[in-house]
Design a protein around this motif. Structure first.
Motif, PDB file in Angstrom:
ATOM      1  N   THR B  55       0.832  -1.197   0.000  1.00 31.63           N
ATOM      2  CA  THR B  55       0.000   0.000   0.000  1.00 31.63           C
ATOM      3  C   THR B  55       0.869   1.250   0.000  1.00 31.63           C
ATOM      4  N   GLN B  97      -7.850   0.304  -0.647  1.00 31.31           N
ATOM      5  CA  GLN B  97      -7.981  -0.990   0.019  1.00 31.31           C
ATOM      6  C   GLN B  97      -9.304  -1.079   0.800  1.00 31.31           C
ATOM      7  N   ASP B 188      -5.772  -1.911  -5.256  1.00 34.00           N
ATOM      8  CA  ASP B 188      -5.260  -2.366  -3.966  1.00 34.00           C
ATOM      9  C   ASP B 188      -6.210  -3.409  -3.392  1.00 34.00           C
TER      10      ASP B 188
HETATM   11 MG   LIG Z   1      -2.100  -2.711   2.051  1.00 37.65          MG
END
Ligand SMILES: [Mg+2]
Ligand SMILES: Nc1ncnc2c1ncn2[C@@H]1O[C@H](COP(=O)(O)OP(=O)(O)OP(=O)(O)O)[C@@H](O)[C@H]1O
Lengths: 365, 282
Positions: B55, B97, B188
C-alpha cells in the motif's frame, strides 16, 4: 429526474414568490417584520447548510459574517448613493472576500480546529465594532437608513392588493426576493457537479482526492459561497432591525443558525427554511401560549428557550437527520423496498474491513 | 505538470516507472530501493506479506507519501511534488484498500465523481444552471452509467453504497476508478472478501480491462494474481525480492522462503490473505 434543473428551480421560485405575495399581503405590518426576520435567518441558514451539510465543515462564525454584511449595509446606506440592490450585492461581496480569507485558513484545519477558528471569529468581530468606535458606532452601533420604497414597487403592490406599502412590508419583500434568488442559486449548485464535489469531500476526502478533486479548493469554495449568503443575510438583517450593534451579533446568533440547520436537516434548503421559521416563530408562539395558560410575562418569556431546547433535543433523538432529512430517508427506504425486492443479495456479504489508519493513505484524517 | 494525453516519440512512452524508491516512517523502513516499471497494457502483480509495503508503494505512486529517495516517471516525465488530486488528470486511477465509497451519495453520483475529470464546465455555469452545465452533467451521467452497466451494477445506480452487497460495493469502487478512463489503474486488494465465484467473475472483468490500460495489482489471492498477471513483483519487508513471469516467481527460492512456500500451494486460493501471511512468521 427533472428534465431541466434550471426549469425546475425556476418553477419552484415562481411558486415561492406567489406564496410570499399572498402571505405578505394578507398579514399585518408586525407579521411582515417577522417574515423579514425569517428571510434573513433563512438566507444565512441556507448558506450554512451548504457548508455544513454538503461539505461537512462546521462554522460557529456565521453570525460574525452576518455582522460584516450588516455593517457594510449600514455604512453604504449612510450616504444614500447606491441603489438598494447594489448595496445588498456589495455587502455580500465584502463578506465573500473576508469569507475567502477565513475559508483558506479553515481549509487547512480539521474538525474541531475549524470550529475553534470560526468561534474565534464569532468572538472577535463584535470587538472590532467596539474598537472602531468612531466609524462603527461602538456599543450603540449604527442606525440603518432604509431607502424609501421605490414608486414602481409601491404601484406594483397597490396593483396586487390595493394596499399601500409599509416600510416593514418593503423590507420583507426585499428579504424574500433575496432569499428566493439565493435558494435558486444554492439549489443549482447543490444539484451540479460542484455540489457533488462538496459531498464527495464530505464523505471521504481521500477517495475524493484520488478522484481528482483538490480538497482545499473545494473547501474554500464552499466556505466562500456560504459566506456570501451570510453577508446577504446580514444585509437584510440590517434593513429589518434598522440598527447594527455588536449585541445583535453575539455567538448566540451563530448558534441559532446552526440550530436551525440541524433542526431542518443538514444539507437541505427546505430544512434551512423550516429551521428559520422555527427560530422566528417558536419563541413568540411559546410565549403567547404561556400567557394563555396564566403564566406571568417573565415566566412565559423564559419558557421559550426551554421549549426550544426541548425541540432540539427531541429532533436529535428521534430524527437525527433533521426534519426534512428524516422524511427523505423514509421515502428513500420505501422506494428501495418497492423497486429492489427482487435483487436482495444472495450471499451474505462479509463485513467491510474496519478502517484503520494504516489502510488509508494520508492516515492523519 | 500537464502532460499531453498521447505523448509521442519519447523513450519510456506510456510507461510507469518507479526507480530506487525508499520510504521510511520513523524507524520502520516501508520501502527500500524499489524499482518497478509497468508497460502499457501490462498487468503487473505486486504481492507480499502483510506490512511488506504494497500500500505504501501505491501511496508513493499517488503522491500521498513523498518518498525519501527515488523518482517516479510517467510517460517519460518525472513527477515531482505530485499531489493526489492531479493523478486523475494524468490518466492514473486507483482504488482504495478500504473502498472509500461516498456513503451518503447514490452509486451513480459516486461514479460521476470519478468522471469529474472529463467535466467541461465550471462554477459559473453550475451556479446559473446553464444549459451547457446540464449537457455536461448528462454526458457524465451517461459515461458513469455505461461503466456501471459494463460491470453489471447498473441496477444499483440509485442506491446508497451501504445498502449494497459487499461484492457490488467493490464493483462500484472499481467503476469509479474506471470511469476516468485511465491509462494506468492501481488496484489495492480488489478481490479481498470476495467469494470464489465472485473472484472468478472479477478475474474475467480484469482480463477485459487489460486491453485498454496498464494495471498494477496488489492482491493476496494467488490464483487470481497468477492467472491475470503478465509479471509479478514480490515485496518483503519493503524490498523487492523477486520479479518475473508468474511461473518463475512461483518457483523462485527466495519467494518460496519468504512468502509462498508456507501456505500457498499450486493454485490454492487463500480466502483470508491475512491469516496466511501470519503463518510465515511462525
Ligand atoms: Mg495494504
Ligand atoms: N502512514 C504511516 N505511518 C507509519 N507507518 C506506516 C504508514 N503507512 C504504512 N506504515 C508502515 O509501513 C509498513 C508497510 O505498510 P503497508 O501498508 O504498505 O503494507 P501492505 O503491504 O499494504 O500490507 P497489507 O497487506 O496489510 O495491506 C508497515 O510496517 C506499516 O506499519
Amino acid at each position: 429526474m427533472a428534465r431541466s434543473v434550471l426549469l425546475r428551480h425556476l418553477g419552484l421560485a415562481v411558486l415561492g414568490l406567489v406564496v410570499v405575495v399572498l402571505v405578505l399581503e394578507s398579514t399585518s405590518a408586525f407579521r411582515n417584520a417577522q417574515f423579514a426576520t425569517m428571510a434573513y435567518l433563512g438566507i444565512a441558514a441556507g448558506g450554512l447548510t451548504v457548508l455544513t451539510g454538503l461539505n461537512g465543515q462546521l462554522s460557529l462564525g456565521h453570525g460574525a459574517l452576518m455582522a460584516i454584511g450588516a455593517y457594510t449595509t449600514a455604512l453604504l446606506l449612510q450616504d444614500q448613493q447606491l441603489p438598494l440592490v447594489a448595496v445588498l450585492l456589495v455587502a455580500s461581496a465584502v463578506t465573500t472576500l473576508i469569507g475567502a480569507v477565513i475559508g483558506v485558513a479553515a481549509a487547512r484545519l480539521h474538525g474541531p480546529y475549524i470550529a475553534g477558528a470560526t468561534l474565534a471569529l464569532a468572538v472577535a468581530v463584535p470587538g472590532v465594532a467596539l474598537y472602531f468606535n468612531d466609524q462603527l458606532g461602538g456599543e450603540q452601533g449604527l442606525n440603518v437608513f432604509v431607502p424609501d420604497v421605490p414608486g414602481w414597487f409601491a404601484d406594483a403592490v397597490y396593483f396586487l392588493s390595493a394596499q399601500d406599502v409599509s416600510g416593514s412590508k418593503y423590507v420583507a419583500y426585499v428579504g424574500w426576493l433575496s432569499l428566493i434568488v439565493t435558494f435558486v442559486l444554492l439549489a443549482n449548485l447543490s444539484r451540479s457537479r460542484v455540489g457533488r464535489t462538496w459531498r464527495a469531500v464530505r464523505d471521504d476526502e481521500v477517495a475524493a482526492e484520488i478522484a481528482g478533486i483538490p480538497l482545499g479548493r473545494a473547501r474554500v469554495l464552499a466556505f466562500v459561497v456560504s459566506a456570501a449568503c451570510a453577508g446577504l443575510g446580514g444585509a437584510v438583517m440590517a434593513l429589518t432591525v434598522r440598527i447594527t450593534a455588536p449585541s445583535g451579533f453575539t455567538l448566540t446568533l451563530s448558534l441559532s443558525l446552526l440550530t436551525a440547520v440541524v433542526l431542518g436537516g443538514l444539507g437541505s434548503l427546505t430544512g434551512a427554511l423550516l429551521g428559520a421559521a422555527l427560530l422566528t416563530f417558536l419563541p413568540q408562539l411559546v410565549t403567547s401560549l404561556g400567557l394563555d395558560v396564566g403564566l406571568s410575562d417573565l415566566q412565559s418569556a423564559q419558557l421559550a428557550p426551554l421549549v426550544y431546547g426541548l425541540t432540539l433535543a427531541l429532533v436529535i433523538l428521534l430524527a437525527p437527520a433533521g426534519i426534512v432529512g428524516s422524511v427523505r430517508a423514509r421515502w428513500r427506504r420505501q422506494q428501495e423496498r418497492a423497486t429492489h425486492d427482487y435483487d436482495l443479495p444472495t450471499t451474505t456479504a462479509p463485513p467491510s474491513p474496519a478502517r484503520t489508519p494504516g489502510d488509508e493513505p494520508g492516515g492523519d484524517k | 505538470m500537464r502532460i499531453p494525453a498521447r505523448p509521442t516519440g519519447t523513450t519510456g512512452e506510456g510507461r510507469f516507472e518507479l526507480s530506487d524508491v525508499g520510504v521510511s516512517f520513523g524507524g520502520v523502513v516501508a520501502l527500500s530501493e524499489v524499482s518497478l516499471e509497468v508497460a502499457p497494457r501490462q498487468v503487473l502483480g505486486v504481492i507480499g506479506p502483510n506490512g511488506a509495503g504494497k500500500t505504501t508503494l501505491f501511496n508513493v505512486a499517488c503522491g500521498f507519501v513523498t518518498p525519501d529517495r527515488g523518482t517516479i516517471r510517467w510517460r517519460g516525465v518525472t513527477l515531482r511534488r505530485l499531489r493526489p488530486h492531479q493523478l486523475a488528470g494524468l490518466g492514473i486511477a486507483r482504488t482504495l484498500q478500504a473502498m472509500g465509497l461516498f456513503d451518503r451519495m447514490s452509486v451513480l453520483d459516486n461514479v460521476m465523481v470519478g468522471a469529474d475529470r472529463h467535466a467541461a464546465t465550471g462554477f459559473g455555469s453550475a451556479l446559473l444552471a446553464l444549459p451547457r452545465s446540464a449537457r455536461d452533467e448528462r454526458r457524465l451521467r451517461d459515461r458513469a452509467m455505461a461503466v456501471l452497466d459494463e460491470l453489471g451494477a447498473a441496477s444499483y445506480a440509485g442506491r446508497l453504497p451501504p445498502s449494497l452487497p459487499y461484492a457490488m460495493r467493490k464493483r462500484v469502487s472499481l467503476a469509479r476508478a474506471l470511469v476516468s478512463n485511465p491509462d494506468l489503474l492501481l488496484l489495492d486488494e480488489p478481490a479481498s472478501g470476495l467469494s470464489q465465484g465472485e473472484m472468478a467473475e472479477f478475474g474475467s472483468v480484469l482480463r477485459g480491462l487489460t486491453e485498454r490500460m496498464a494495471v498494477l495489482l496488489v492482491e493476496h489471492h494467488m490464483d487470481l494474481v497468477l492467472s491475470v498477471c503478465d509479471e509479478i513483483a514480490v515485496l518483503d519487508f519493503g524490498r523487492l525480492i523477486a520479479r518475473g513471469a508468474p511461473d518463475d516467481v512461483r518457483s523462485d527460492p527466495a519467494v518460496l522462503a519468504a512468502y509462498l512456500g508456507v501456505e500457498v500451494r499450486e493454485g490454492a486460493a487463500s480466502p483470508g490473505g491475512r491469516e496466511d501471511n501470519s503463518a510465515r512468521s511462525a
